[in-house]
Design a protein around this motif. Structure first.
Motif, PDB file in Angstrom:
ATOM      1  N   MET A   1      -2.524  -6.528  -8.349  1.00  0.00           N
ATOM      2  CA  MET A   1      -1.935  -5.846  -7.224  1.00  0.00           C
ATOM      3  C   MET A   1      -2.958  -5.769  -6.095  1.00  0.00           C
ATOM      4  SD  MET A   1       0.013  -2.598  -9.007  1.00  0.00           S
ATOM      5  CE  MET A   1       0.880  -2.056  -7.560  1.00  0.00           C
ATOM      6  N   PHE A   2      -2.454  -5.789  -4.894  1.00  0.00           N
ATOM      7  CA  PHE A   2      -3.300  -5.612  -3.718  1.00  0.00           C
ATOM      8  C   PHE A   2      -3.537  -4.124  -3.493  1.00  0.00           C
ATOM      9  CE2 PHE A   2      -1.053  -9.625  -2.841  1.00  0.00           C
ATOM     10  CZ  PHE A   2      -2.149 -10.452  -2.722  1.00  0.00           C
ATOM     11  N   ASP A   3      -4.594  -3.795  -2.786  1.00  0.00           N
ATOM     12  CA  ASP A   3      -4.915  -2.395  -2.518  1.00  0.00           C
ATOM     13  C   ASP A   3      -3.771  -1.674  -1.813  1.00  0.00           C
ATOM     14  OD1 ASP A   3      -7.368  -2.506  -3.755  1.00  0.00           O
ATOM     15  OD2 ASP A   3      -8.464  -2.913  -1.908  1.00  0.00           O
ATOM     16  N   ILE A   4      -3.092  -2.358  -0.915  1.00  0.00           N
ATOM     17  CA  ILE A   4      -1.975  -1.723  -0.199  1.00  0.00           C
ATOM     18  C   ILE A   4      -0.840  -1.373  -1.169  1.00  0.00           C
ATOM     19  CG2 ILE A   4      -0.820  -3.865   0.485  1.00  0.00           C
ATOM     20  CD1 ILE A   4      -1.181  -0.846   2.746  1.00  0.00           C
ATOM     21  N   GLU A   5      -0.607  -2.219  -2.158  1.00  0.00           N
ATOM     22  CA  GLU A   5       0.415  -1.932  -3.166  1.00  0.00           C
ATOM     23  C   GLU A   5      -0.004  -0.759  -4.052  1.00  0.00           C
ATOM     24  OE1 GLU A   5       2.447  -6.179  -4.182  1.00  0.00           O
ATOM     25  OE2 GLU A   5       0.333  -5.935  -4.748  1.00  0.00           O
ATOM     26  N   ILE A   6      -1.287  -0.681  -4.349  1.00  0.00           N
ATOM     27  CA  ILE A   6      -1.803   0.439  -5.135  1.00  0.00           C
ATOM     28  C   ILE A   6      -1.571   1.744  -4.383  1.00  0.00           C
ATOM     29  CG2 ILE A   6      -3.898   1.524  -6.062  1.00  0.00           C
ATOM     30  CD1 ILE A   6      -3.134  -0.904  -7.690  1.00  0.00           C
ATOM     31  N   ARG A   7      -1.957   1.765  -3.115  1.00  0.00           N
ATOM     32  CA  ARG A   7      -1.791   2.981  -2.299  1.00  0.00           C
ATOM     33  C   ARG A   7      -0.324   3.372  -2.144  1.00  0.00           C
ATOM     34  NH1 ARG A   7      -5.599   6.445  -2.188  1.00  0.00           N
ATOM     35  NH2 ARG A   7      -7.584   5.415  -2.151  1.00  0.00           N
ATOM     36  N   LYS A   8       0.550   2.405  -1.906  1.00  0.00           N
ATOM     37  CA  LYS A   8       1.974   2.697  -1.734  1.00  0.00           C
ATOM     38  C   LYS A   8       2.565   3.245  -3.032  1.00  0.00           C
ATOM     39  CE  LYS A   8       5.799   2.796   0.497  1.00  0.00           C
ATOM     40  NZ  LYS A   8       6.030   3.858   1.452  1.00  0.00           N
ATOM     41  N   SER A   9       2.195   2.645  -4.157  1.00  0.00           N
ATOM     42  CA  SER A   9       2.676   3.122  -5.455  1.00  0.00           C
ATOM     43  C   SER A   9       2.204   4.546  -5.714  1.00  0.00           C
ATOM     44  CB  SER A   9       2.188   2.197  -6.574  1.00  0.00           C
ATOM     45  OG  SER A   9       2.742   0.914  -6.440  1.00  0.00           O
ATOM     46  N   ALA A  10       0.945   4.824  -5.405  1.00  0.00           N
ATOM     47  CA  ALA A  10       0.398   6.168  -5.586  1.00  0.00           C
ATOM     48  C   ALA A  10       1.129   7.172  -4.701  1.00  0.00           C
ATOM     49  CB  ALA A  10      -1.095   6.172  -5.283  1.00  0.00           C
ATOM     50  N   GLU A  11       1.428   6.765  -3.492  1.00  0.00           N
ATOM     51  CA  GLU A  11       2.150   7.643  -2.566  1.00  0.00           C
ATOM     52  C   GLU A  11       3.543   7.965  -3.094  1.00  0.00           C
ATOM     53  OE1 GLU A  11       4.102   6.967   1.743  1.00  0.00           O
ATOM     54  OE2 GLU A  11       1.965   6.514   1.623  1.00  0.00           O
ATOM     55  N   ILE A  12       4.240   6.962  -3.587  1.00  0.00           N
ATOM     56  CA  ILE A  12       5.581   7.159  -4.135  1.00  0.00           C
ATOM     57  C   ILE A  12       5.535   8.106  -5.334  1.00  0.00           C
ATOM     58  CG2 ILE A  12       7.477   6.019  -5.360  1.00  0.00           C
ATOM     59  CD1 ILE A  12       6.915   3.564  -3.516  1.00  0.00           C
ATOM     60  N   LEU A  13       4.549   7.901  -6.224  1.00  0.00           N
ATOM     61  CA  LEU A  13       4.418   8.766  -7.396  1.00  0.00           C
ATOM     62  C   LEU A  13       4.086  10.199  -7.010  1.00  0.00           C
ATOM     63  CD1 LEU A  13       2.541   6.524  -9.957  1.00  0.00           C
ATOM     64  CD2 LEU A  13       4.860   7.415 -10.142  1.00  0.00           C
ATOM     65  N   TYR A  14       3.181  10.364  -6.065  1.00  0.00           N
ATOM     66  CA  TYR A  14       2.819  11.707  -5.647  1.00  0.00           C
ATOM     67  C   TYR A  14       4.008  12.415  -4.997  1.00  0.00           C
ATOM     68  CZ  TYR A  14       0.638  15.698  -3.536  1.00  0.00           C
ATOM     69  OH  TYR A  14       0.354  16.990  -3.174  1.00  0.00           O
ATOM     70  N   ILE A  30       3.707  -3.099 -11.081  1.00  0.00           N
ATOM     71  CA  ILE A  30       2.570  -2.992 -11.997  1.00  0.00           C
ATOM     72  C   ILE A  30       2.724  -4.046 -13.080  1.00  0.00           C
ATOM     73  CG2 ILE A  30       1.365  -1.528 -13.652  1.00  0.00           C
ATOM     74  CD1 ILE A  30       2.323   0.872 -11.956  1.00  0.00           C
ATOM     75  N   ILE A  31       1.772  -4.942 -13.142  1.00  0.00           N
ATOM     76  CA  ILE A  31       1.848  -6.061 -14.070  1.00  0.00           C
ATOM     77  C   ILE A  31       0.886  -5.879 -15.235  1.00  0.00           C
ATOM     78  CG2 ILE A  31       1.493  -8.549 -14.300  1.00  0.00           C
ATOM     79  CD1 ILE A  31       2.338  -8.752 -11.343  1.00  0.00           C
ATOM     80  N   THR A  32      -0.286  -5.357 -14.955  1.00  0.00           N
ATOM     81  CA  THR A  32      -1.297  -5.234 -15.994  1.00  0.00           C
ATOM     82  C   THR A  32      -1.642  -3.764 -16.239  1.00  0.00           C
ATOM     83  OG1 THR A  32      -3.171  -5.298 -14.473  1.00  0.00           O
ATOM     84  CG2 THR A  32      -2.333  -7.425 -15.263  1.00  0.00           C
ATOM     85  N   ARG A  38      -5.392   1.705 -11.951  1.00  0.00           N
ATOM     86  CA  ARG A  38      -5.756   1.765 -10.522  1.00  0.00           C
ATOM     87  C   ARG A  38      -4.799   2.672  -9.750  1.00  0.00           C
ATOM     88  NH1 ARG A  38      -6.184  -3.871  -8.022  1.00  0.00           N
ATOM     89  NH2 ARG A  38      -7.035  -2.677  -6.302  1.00  0.00           N
ATOM     90  N   VAL A  39      -3.497   2.595 -10.072  1.00  0.00           N
ATOM     91  CA  VAL A  39      -2.522   3.481  -9.432  1.00  0.00           C
ATOM     92  C   VAL A  39      -2.813   4.922  -9.825  1.00  0.00           C
ATOM     93  CG1 VAL A  39      -0.091   4.131  -9.324  1.00  0.00           C
ATOM     94  CG2 VAL A  39      -0.719   1.713  -9.235  1.00  0.00           C
TER      95      VAL A  39
END
Length: 45
Positions: A1-14, A30-32, A38-39
């Motif tokens: 995953m790219f850093d932007i995808e990590i941040r967006k996923s974290a934002e959605i979860l929060y 999330i593939i791995t 990381r998320v």
């Protein structure tokens, strides 16, 4: 995953946690296991 995808996923979860609402199945690319950690780390930042 790219850093932007990590941040967006974290934002959605929060936001889901804050609003006490579920997240739709398959919402994240999330593939791995490493991506999952990381998320998780991004949510806790």
């Amino acid at each position: 995953m790219f850093d932007i995808e990590i941040r967006k996923s974290a934002e959605i979860l929060y936001d889901a946690y804050r609003d006490n609402k579920p997240v739709a199945f398959g919402k994240f690319p999330i593939i791995t296991e490493e991506d999952g950690y990381r998320v998780q780390a991004a949510v806790n930042d």
